[in-house]
Motif scaffolding. Structure first.
Motif, PDB file in Angstrom:
ATOM      1  N   TYR A 191       2.147  26.192 -25.975  1.00  9.22           N
ATOM      2  CA  TYR A 191       1.432  27.093 -25.058  1.00  9.22           C
ATOM      3  C   TYR A 191       1.436  26.537 -23.640  1.00  9.22           C
ATOM      4  CZ  TYR A 191      -2.874  28.132 -22.503  1.00  9.22           C
ATOM      5  OH  TYR A 191      -3.797  28.397 -21.509  1.00  9.22           O
ATOM      6  N   LEU A 192       1.138  25.257 -23.476  1.00 12.54           N
ATOM      7  CA  LEU A 192       1.151  24.646 -22.146  1.00 12.54           C
ATOM      8  C   LEU A 192       2.541  24.678 -21.535  1.00 12.54           C
ATOM      9  CD1 LEU A 192      -1.136  21.570 -22.931  1.00 12.54           C
ATOM     10  CD2 LEU A 192      -1.772  23.600 -21.628  1.00 12.54           C
ATOM     11  N   PHE A 193       3.554  24.439 -22.363  1.00 15.18           N
ATOM     12  CA  PHE A 193       4.931  24.481 -21.874  1.00 15.18           C
ATOM     13  C   PHE A 193       5.289  25.879 -21.378  1.00 15.18           C
ATOM     14  CE2 PHE A 193       9.459  25.280 -22.890  1.00 15.18           C
ATOM     15  CZ  PHE A 193      10.039  24.392 -21.992  1.00 15.18           C
ATOM     16  N   PHE A 194       4.929  26.908 -22.154  1.00 12.37           N
ATOM     17  CA  PHE A 194       5.192  28.284 -21.724  1.00 12.37           C
ATOM     18  C   PHE A 194       4.465  28.601 -20.420  1.00 12.37           C
ATOM     19  CE2 PHE A 194       6.346  30.302 -26.094  1.00 12.37           C
ATOM     20  CZ  PHE A 194       7.618  29.785 -25.968  1.00 12.37           C
ATOM     21  N   CYS A 195       3.207  28.186 -20.337  1.00  9.18           N
ATOM     22  CA  CYS A 195       2.436  28.458 -19.117  1.00  9.18           C
ATOM     23  C   CYS A 195       3.094  27.825 -17.898  1.00  9.18           C
ATOM     24  CB  CYS A 195       1.011  27.923 -19.269  1.00  9.18           C
ATOM     25  SG  CYS A 195      -0.028  28.872 -20.396  1.00  9.18           S
ATOM     26  N   GLY A 196       3.606  26.609 -18.057  1.00 11.27           N
ATOM     27  CA  GLY A 196       4.251  25.944 -16.935  1.00 11.27           C
ATOM     28  C   GLY A 196       5.571  26.575 -16.562  1.00 11.27           C
ATOM     29  N   GLN A 197       6.389  26.912 -17.552  1.00 10.55           N
ATOM     30  CA  GLN A 197       7.710  27.461 -17.261  1.00 10.55           C
ATOM     31  C   GLN A 197       7.638  28.871 -16.687  1.00 10.55           C
ATOM     32  OE1 GLN A 197      10.564  25.412 -17.576  1.00 10.55           O
ATOM     33  NE2 GLN A 197       8.776  24.064 -17.775  1.00 10.55           N
ATOM     34  N   MET A 198       6.619  29.643 -17.068  1.00 11.15           N
ATOM     35  CA  MET A 198       6.507  31.019 -16.586  1.00 11.15           C
ATOM     36  C   MET A 198       5.462  31.189 -15.486  1.00 11.15           C
ATOM     37  SD  MET A 198       6.977  33.214 -20.113  1.00 11.15           S
ATOM     38  CE  MET A 198       5.537  32.506 -20.903  1.00 11.15           C
ATOM     39  N   HIS A 199       4.871  30.070 -15.031  1.00  2.00           N
ATOM     40  CA  HIS A 199       3.884  30.111 -13.943  1.00  2.00           C
ATOM     41  C   HIS A 199       2.778  31.114 -14.260  1.00  2.00           C
ATOM     42  CE1 HIS A 199       6.236  27.644 -11.023  1.00  2.00           C
ATOM     43  NE2 HIS A 199       7.256  28.123 -11.726  1.00  2.00           N
ATOM     44  N   VAL A 200       2.210  30.983 -15.453  1.00  2.00           N
ATOM     45  CA  VAL A 200       1.211  31.940 -15.912  1.00  2.00           C
ATOM     46  C   VAL A 200      -0.039  31.922 -15.044  1.00  2.00           C
ATOM     47  CG1 VAL A 200      -0.371  32.426 -17.828  1.00  2.00           C
ATOM     48  CG2 VAL A 200       2.045  32.022 -18.281  1.00  2.00           C
ATOM     49  N   PHE A 201      -0.384  30.769 -14.478  1.00  2.35           N
ATOM     50  CA  PHE A 201      -1.633  30.653 -13.735  1.00  2.35           C
ATOM     51  C   PHE A 201      -1.473  30.899 -12.238  1.00  2.35           C
ATOM     52  CE2 PHE A 201      -2.600  28.410 -17.648  1.00  2.35           C
ATOM     53  CZ  PHE A 201      -3.876  28.892 -17.926  1.00  2.35           C
ATOM     54  N   ARG A 202      -0.342  31.405 -11.822  1.00  2.00           N
ATOM     55  CA  ARG A 202      -0.237  31.808 -10.431  1.00  2.00           C
ATOM     56  C   ARG A 202      -0.920  33.163 -10.264  1.00  2.00           C
ATOM     57  NH1 ARG A 202       6.096  33.729  -9.690  1.00  2.00           N
ATOM     58  NH2 ARG A 202       5.946  35.620 -10.950  1.00  2.00           N
ATOM     59  N   PRO A 203      -1.313  33.525  -9.050  1.00  4.49           N
ATOM     60  CA  PRO A 203      -2.016  34.805  -8.859  1.00  4.49           C
ATOM     61  C   PRO A 203      -1.160  35.998  -9.263  1.00  4.49           C
ATOM     62  CG  PRO A 203      -2.285  33.382  -6.939  1.00  4.49           C
ATOM     63  CD  PRO A 203      -1.265  32.720  -7.815  1.00  4.49           C
ATOM     64  N   ARG A 204      -1.817  36.955  -9.920  1.00  4.19           N
ATOM     65  CA  ARG A 204      -1.215  38.247 -10.280  1.00  4.19           C
ATOM     66  C   ARG A 204       0.020  38.107 -11.168  1.00  4.19           C
ATOM     67  NH1 ARG A 204      -2.747  38.363  -5.137  1.00  4.19           N
ATOM     68  NH2 ARG A 204      -0.658  37.887  -4.342  1.00  4.19           N
ATOM     69  N   ASP A 206       2.150  38.820 -14.388  1.00  7.30           N
ATOM     70  CA  ASP A 206       2.170  40.010 -15.231  1.00  7.30           C
ATOM     71  C   ASP A 206       1.645  39.698 -16.628  1.00  7.30           C
ATOM     72  OD1 ASP A 206       4.819  39.544 -17.052  1.00  7.30           O
ATOM     73  OD2 ASP A 206       5.125  38.781 -15.017  1.00  7.30           O
ATOM     74  N   LEU A 207       1.120  40.724 -17.277  1.00  8.89           N
ATOM     75  CA  LEU A 207       0.465  40.567 -18.576  1.00  8.89           C
ATOM     76  C   LEU A 207       1.435  40.105 -19.653  1.00  8.89           C
ATOM     77  CD1 LEU A 207      -2.072  40.903 -20.322  1.00  8.89           C
ATOM     78  CD2 LEU A 207      -1.445  43.301 -20.637  1.00  8.89           C
ATOM     79  N   GLY A 208       2.689  40.524 -19.590  1.00  3.93           N
ATOM     80  CA  GLY A 208       3.662  40.145 -20.613  1.00  3.93           C
ATOM     81  C   GLY A 208       3.829  38.642 -20.714  1.00  3.93           C
ATOM     82  N   ARG A 209       3.908  37.972 -19.574  1.00  5.85           N
ATOM     83  CA  ARG A 209       4.034  36.512 -19.596  1.00  5.85           C
ATOM     84  C   ARG A 209       2.796  35.870 -20.196  1.00  5.85           C
ATOM     85  NH1 ARG A 209       7.142  34.382 -14.196  1.00  5.85           N
ATOM     86  NH2 ARG A 209       8.635  36.080 -13.980  1.00  5.85           N
ATOM     87  N   CYS A 210       1.636  36.392 -19.864  1.00 11.38           N
ATOM     88  CA  CYS A 210       0.396  35.830 -20.400  1.00 11.38           C
ATOM     89  C   CYS A 210       0.336  35.963 -21.916  1.00 11.38           C
ATOM     90  CB  CYS A 210      -0.808  36.514 -19.762  1.00 11.38           C
ATOM     91  SG  CYS A 210      -0.958  36.272 -17.976  1.00 11.38           S
ATOM     92  N   LEU A 211       0.709  37.135 -22.427  1.00  9.58           N
ATOM     93  CA  LEU A 211       0.673  37.350 -23.876  1.00  9.58           C
ATOM     94  C   LEU A 211       1.665  36.448 -24.589  1.00  9.58           C
ATOM     95  CD1 LEU A 211       0.344  41.246 -24.057  1.00  9.58           C
ATOM     96  CD2 LEU A 211      -1.452  39.517 -24.301  1.00  9.58           C
ATOM     97  N   LEU A 212       2.857  36.293 -24.024  1.00  7.60           N
ATOM     98  CA  LEU A 212       3.853  35.417 -24.638  1.00  7.60           C
ATOM     99  C   LEU A 212       3.373  33.976 -24.649  1.00  7.60           C
ATOM    100  CD1 LEU A 212       6.630  34.867 -25.828  1.00  7.60           C
ATOM    101  CD2 LEU A 212       7.552  34.757 -23.506  1.00  7.60           C
TER     102      LEU A 212
END
Length: 314
Positions: A191-204, A206-212
């Motif tokens: 989960y942490l790896f996905f968040c880092g690679q897809m920049h999940v915690f940057r502003p706005r 998209d929901l698809g990245r968050c769900l993945l």
């Protein structure tokens, strides 16, 4: 003026001729020490499995919290927990690295962090399990107390008649849940790896990245819930196990990657950047969990831009 601080000591060791200097340079420029430490973690875990029995807390036959039936067929057996939380994250990281052409260094660092998270979680979980010796909810079904054992008095484990020592000894390894800690250690790291690679915690984002990114946590949660359904643990065991696994996953991930709110959270640390020619240097504010206000563009003029202005102009 002479400098006798830690930096001077590391510098003298690095430039020293001989075995000590070679070992210092090896530790500075490679991940060899991490692999060696990982080997010790594996060795410690194996020794615990072979030679350590849990502490046996006394129990009472009229204790309803340990009267649940023993589930012969588990919903998530040990082998499947290893596949779900260990093998699958490993294969996903390799597939991701192949698709984005991450390179050997990034792949090595990411996989190393996963292995450290899994083994450190397993070792600490088993140390706590054997030290606490908390009875499982299905203890009486495992124990099969001898006839004549008093119902309303505390008794020792010697009243048990179960001949299978593995089933019996596991009855005192309830806290924390090993399935929960292992699943959150491996899938939490993914989960942490996905968040880092897809920049999940940057502003706005998209929901698809968050769900993945959050899907591995859902899988870890379902593995943990299965331990409640099998009456192997109670909510307290599962919750503490999940928190332990997630904490170690975060610790292992952050040893190699910047904070998730960083603008470069998808790029692992490089040892060449952390260590200068005179030894290890102090890390910048980003290592302390802060986003750097300026980032170098790497251009010939040393141009910089401000993150706050960049975000507001999007």
């Amino acid at each position: 003026m002479s400098h006798n601080g830690p930096g001077h000591t590391s510098t003298s060791m690095i430039h020293r001729v001989g075995l000590a200097g070679a070992a210092a340079r090896f530790a500075q420029h490679s991940y060899g020490p991490d692999y060696i430490a990982l080997g010790f973690l594996v060795m410690g875990w194996v020794l615990i499995q072979l030679f350590v029995n849990p502490f046996h807390r006394m129990f009472s036959l009229d204790n309803k919290s340990i009267q649940y039936p023993f589930a012969v067929h588990e919903r998530v057996p040990v082998l499947w927990s290893v596949i779900i939380a260990g093998v699958i994250p490993f294969l996903v990281i390799l597939a991701w690295s192949a698709m984005v052409r991450a390179g050997v260094q990034k792949t090595q660092v990411t996989v190393l962090g996963l292995f450290v998270a899994l083994m450190l979680t397993s070792l600490l979980t088993d140390i706590v399990k054997n030290s606490v010796g908390r009875p499982r909810p299905d203890l009486l079904s495992r124990c099969k107390p001898a006839r004549g054992t008093p119902n309303n008095a505390l008794v020792a484990w010697t009243v048990c008649t179960e001949s299978n020592q593995h089933i019996l000894q596991e009855g005192w390894r309830s806290f924390p849940s090993g399935h929960s800690s292992f699943s959150f250690g491996g899938l939490g790291y993914l989960y942490l790896f996905f968040c880092g690679q897809m920049h999940v915690f940057r502003p706005r984002t998209d929901l698809g990245r968050c769900l993945l990114a959050f899907f591995p946590l859902l899988c870890a949660l379902m593995v943990a819930i299965s331990r409640l359904d099998d009456y192997r643990h109670d909510v307290y065991d599962v919750t503490c196990g999940g928190l332990l696994g997630m904490l170690i996953a975060w610790f292992s991930y952050r040893r190699y990657y910047p904070p998730l709110r960083s603008a470069i959270c998808d790029v692992p640390y490089d040892k060449a950047d952390l260590a200068g020619p005179d030894g290890f240097a102090k890390l910048d504010d980003e290592e302390q969990g802060l986003v750097r206000p300026f980032l170098s563009r790497g251009g010939p003029s040393g141009e910089t831009y401000q993150l706050q202005d960049t975000e507001s102009s999007r």
